[in-house]
Design a protein around this motif. Sequence first.
Motif, PDB file in Angstrom:
ATOM      1  N   VAL A   1      50.616  27.116  57.830  1.00 61.76           N
ATOM      2  CA  VAL A   1      50.812  25.699  57.537  1.00 61.76           C
ATOM      3  C   VAL A   1      51.202  24.996  58.836  1.00 61.76           C
ATOM      4  O   VAL A   1      52.257  25.284  59.400  1.00 61.76           O
ATOM      5  CB  VAL A   1      51.912  25.482  56.471  1.00 61.76           C
ATOM      6  CG1 VAL A   1      52.092  23.987  56.198  1.00 61.76           C
ATOM      7  CG2 VAL A   1      51.572  26.224  55.190  1.00 61.76           C
ATOM      8  N   ARG A   2      50.335  24.108  59.309  1.00 65.22           N
ATOM      9  CA  ARG A   2      50.638  23.307  60.501  1.00 65.22           C
ATOM     10  C   ARG A   2      51.364  22.047  60.064  1.00 65.22           C
ATOM     11  O   ARG A   2      50.764  21.116  59.565  1.00 65.22           O
ATOM     12  CB  ARG A   2      49.358  22.979  61.266  1.00 65.22           C
ATOM     13  CG  ARG A   2      48.736  24.195  61.930  1.00 65.22           C
ATOM     14  CD  ARG A   2      47.453  23.851  62.654  1.00 65.22           C
ATOM     15  NE  ARG A   2      46.854  25.056  63.247  1.00 65.22           N
ATOM     16  CZ  ARG A   2      45.556  25.217  63.462  1.00 65.22           C
ATOM     17  NH1 ARG A   2      44.702  24.247  63.143  1.00 65.22           N
ATOM     18  NH2 ARG A   2      45.102  26.335  63.994  1.00 65.22           N
ATOM     19  N   SER A   3      52.674  22.064  60.267  1.00 55.86           N
ATOM     20  CA  SER A   3      53.534  21.003  59.748  1.00 55.86           C
ATOM     21  C   SER A   3      53.581  19.800  60.685  1.00 55.86           C
ATOM     22  O   SER A   3      53.587  19.933  61.908  1.00 55.86           O
ATOM     23  CB  SER A   3      54.952  21.548  59.552  1.00 55.86           C
ATOM     24  OG  SER A   3      55.845  20.502  59.238  1.00 55.86           O
ATOM     25  N   GLY A   4      53.658  18.614  60.066  1.00 54.26           N
ATOM     26  CA  GLY A   4      53.947  17.401  60.803  1.00 54.26           C
ATOM     27  C   GLY A   4      55.445  17.247  60.987  1.00 54.26           C
ATOM     28  O   GLY A   4      56.219  18.195  60.805  1.00 54.26           O
ATOM     29  N   ILE A   5      55.886  16.048  61.355  1.00 63.38           N
ATOM     30  CA  ILE A   5      57.314  15.750  61.510  1.00 63.38           C
ATOM     31  C   ILE A   5      57.956  15.786  60.124  1.00 63.38           C
ATOM     32  O   ILE A   5      57.552  15.058  59.219  1.00 63.38           O
ATOM     33  CB  ILE A   5      57.512  14.376  62.158  1.00 63.38           C
ATOM     34  CG1 ILE A   5      56.889  14.373  63.568  1.00 63.38           C
ATOM     35  CG2 ILE A   5      58.994  14.008  62.227  1.00 63.38           C
ATOM     36  CD1 ILE A   5      56.756  12.998  64.170  1.00 63.38           C
ATOM     37  N   VAL A   6      58.945  16.659  59.960  1.00 62.14           N
ATOM     38  CA  VAL A   6      59.538  16.886  58.643  1.00 62.14           C
ATOM     39  C   VAL A   6      60.657  15.869  58.399  1.00 62.14           C
ATOM     40  O   VAL A   6      61.601  15.767  59.189  1.00 62.14           O
ATOM     41  CB  VAL A   6      60.077  18.320  58.521  1.00 62.14           C
ATOM     42  CG1 VAL A   6      60.645  18.543  57.116  1.00 62.14           C
ATOM     43  CG2 VAL A   6      58.977  19.328  58.817  1.00 62.14           C
ATOM     44  N   LEU A   7      60.546  15.150  57.294  1.00 61.83           N
ATOM     45  CA  LEU A   7      61.543  14.148  56.919  1.00 61.83           C
ATOM     46  C   LEU A   7      62.346  14.657  55.733  1.00 61.83           C
ATOM     47  O   LEU A   7      61.785  15.025  54.705  1.00 61.83           O
ATOM     48  CB  LEU A   7      60.853  12.835  56.541  1.00 61.83           C
ATOM     49  CG  LEU A   7      59.902  12.236  57.582  1.00 61.83           C
ATOM     50  CD1 LEU A   7      59.292  10.938  57.047  1.00 61.83           C
ATOM     51  CD2 LEU A   7      60.604  12.000  58.906  1.00 61.83           C
ATOM     52  N   GLY A   8      63.657  14.707  55.906  1.00 63.41           N
ATOM     53  CA  GLY A   8      64.523  15.171  54.826  1.00 63.41           C
ATOM     54  C   GLY A   8      65.962  14.799  55.102  1.00 63.41           C
ATOM     55  O   GLY A   8      66.305  14.340  56.195  1.00 63.41           O
ATOM     56  N   GLN A   9      66.804  14.991  54.121  1.00 73.53           N
ATOM     57  CA  GLN A   9      68.218  14.660  54.258  1.00 73.53           C
ATOM     58  C   GLN A   9      68.968  15.747  55.006  1.00 73.53           C
ATOM     59  O   GLN A   9      68.604  16.921  54.946  1.00 73.53           O
ATOM     60  CB  GLN A   9      68.847  14.468  52.881  1.00 73.53           C
ATOM     61  CG  GLN A   9      68.299  13.295  52.099  1.00 73.53           C
ATOM     62  CD  GLN A   9      68.929  13.182  50.726  1.00 73.53           C
ATOM     63  OE1 GLN A   9      69.503  14.132  50.211  1.00 73.53           O
ATOM     64  NE2 GLN A   9      68.825  12.010  50.120  1.00 73.53           N
ATOM     65  N   GLY A  10      70.018  15.344  55.728  1.00 74.66           N
ATOM     66  CA  GLY A  10      70.961  16.299  56.278  1.00 74.66           C
ATOM     67  C   GLY A  10      70.513  17.054  57.505  1.00 74.66           C
ATOM     68  O   GLY A  10      71.014  18.142  57.783  1.00 74.66           O
ATOM     69  N   GLY A  11      69.575  16.514  58.273  1.00 78.95           N
ATOM     70  CA  GLY A  11      69.171  17.197  59.497  1.00 78.95           C
ATOM     71  C   GLY A  11      67.753  16.865  59.878  1.00 78.95           C
ATOM     72  O   GLY A  11      67.115  15.980  59.298  1.00 78.95           O
ATOM     73  N   GLY A  12      67.249  17.591  60.879  1.00 80.99           N
ATOM     74  CA  GLY A  12      65.878  17.400  61.312  1.00 80.99           C
ATOM     75  C   GLY A  12      65.670  16.076  62.006  1.00 80.99           C
ATOM     76  O   GLY A  12      66.580  15.479  62.577  1.00 80.99           O
ATOM     77  N   ALA A  13      64.416  15.590  61.942  1.00 83.19           N
ATOM     78  CA  ALA A  13      64.036  14.392  62.682  1.00 83.19           C
ATOM     79  C   ALA A  13      64.839  13.161  62.249  1.00 83.19           C
ATOM     80  O   ALA A  13      65.268  12.358  63.076  1.00 83.19           O
ATOM     81  CB  ALA A  13      62.540  14.139  62.513  1.00 83.19           C
TER      82      ALA A  13
ATOM     83  N   ASP B   1      63.816   7.938  49.169  1.00 83.53           N
ATOM     84  CA  ASP B   1      64.423   9.160  48.618  1.00 83.53           C
ATOM     85  C   ASP B   1      65.399   9.762  49.612  1.00 83.53           C
ATOM     86  O   ASP B   1      66.469  10.249  49.233  1.00 83.53           O
ATOM     87  CB  ASP B   1      63.331  10.170  48.284  1.00 83.53           C
ATOM     88  CG  ASP B   1      63.891  11.509  47.837  1.00 83.53           C
ATOM     89  OD1 ASP B   1      64.381  11.598  46.693  1.00 83.53           O
ATOM     90  OD2 ASP B   1      63.859  12.467  48.648  1.00 83.53           O
ATOM     91  N   ILE B   2      65.037   9.735  50.900  1.00 84.58           N
ATOM     92  CA  ILE B   2      65.841  10.392  51.918  1.00 84.58           C
ATOM     93  C   ILE B   2      67.119   9.627  52.236  1.00 84.58           C
ATOM     94  O   ILE B   2      68.196  10.221  52.389  1.00 84.58           O
ATOM     95  CB  ILE B   2      65.002  10.589  53.193  1.00 84.58           C
ATOM     96  CG1 ILE B   2      63.907  11.643  52.936  1.00 84.58           C
ATOM     97  CG2 ILE B   2      65.873  11.025  54.381  1.00 84.58           C
ATOM     98  CD1 ILE B   2      62.820  11.640  53.975  1.00 84.58           C
TER      99      ILE B   2
END
Length: 245
Positions: free
Chosen positions: A105-117, A242-243
């Motif tokens: 799985v070639r992932s794009g920029i991951v958007l989520g709560q509590g960390g990451g981009a 949501d985020i």
Amino acid sequence: MSSTLSAGNFISHSTAETRWGDAFCREIINSRVETTRTLAKAIADAEQPPCAWVLVTGVGYYRPSPTAEYTEDSPGGNFDFFSRLVSSWEAAACIPGSPTRGVVVRSGIVLGQGGGAISQMLWPFQLGLGGPLGSGIQPFPWIHIQDLTGIVCHALESECLQGILNGVSPSSSVTSNGTFAQELAAALGRPALLPVPAWAVRAVFGAERAVMLLEGPRVVPKRTLESGYQFIFPDLSEALKDIVS
């Protein structure tokens, strides 16, 4: 060894370090490529190998372009540090002759709560100081964390599925950095009026990483959709609401 196995950049060093020196680049290579090679060898040597394993890499495999559109069959992988990293990373996952079904799985920029981009982007927008990077017209290939995990589970559970899947939202092909900035500001109820000049991005992050921020590939999840995966958050505004809620 369990019947299925997944591995990805969540088990490795983050590429979100401010600058990429030689030592950090070596750590990135070791954490991605060598770890994956070790896992592949363990699968190859196992008396009862898993039925499938999924590797999560990145869309940095594809050359940045404001116009070209990339599907899973598009070429790439040999034009800068990150693209060569992805090529080596994916090659390390290959197990010739193995009964184990492999999916990348070639992932794009991951958007989520509590960390990451998002954790790095939120505070200037919360202060009303956010805006696009550089021109803002560069593609912004993104995916909600729930969809990335959903694609991994889908790949593990779909017995006929193997090969490359692009882990990006269906709408990311028409999402620019400027669009993302406007949508994030709207989700937070803040303005997005202060673009960050390209020279400032290069000064802070260095030339290599600045390319990832100021340019980007326009990626389409063609095989992912054809495989039957249904995105939870295909729309950027709903994903961001949501985020940040």
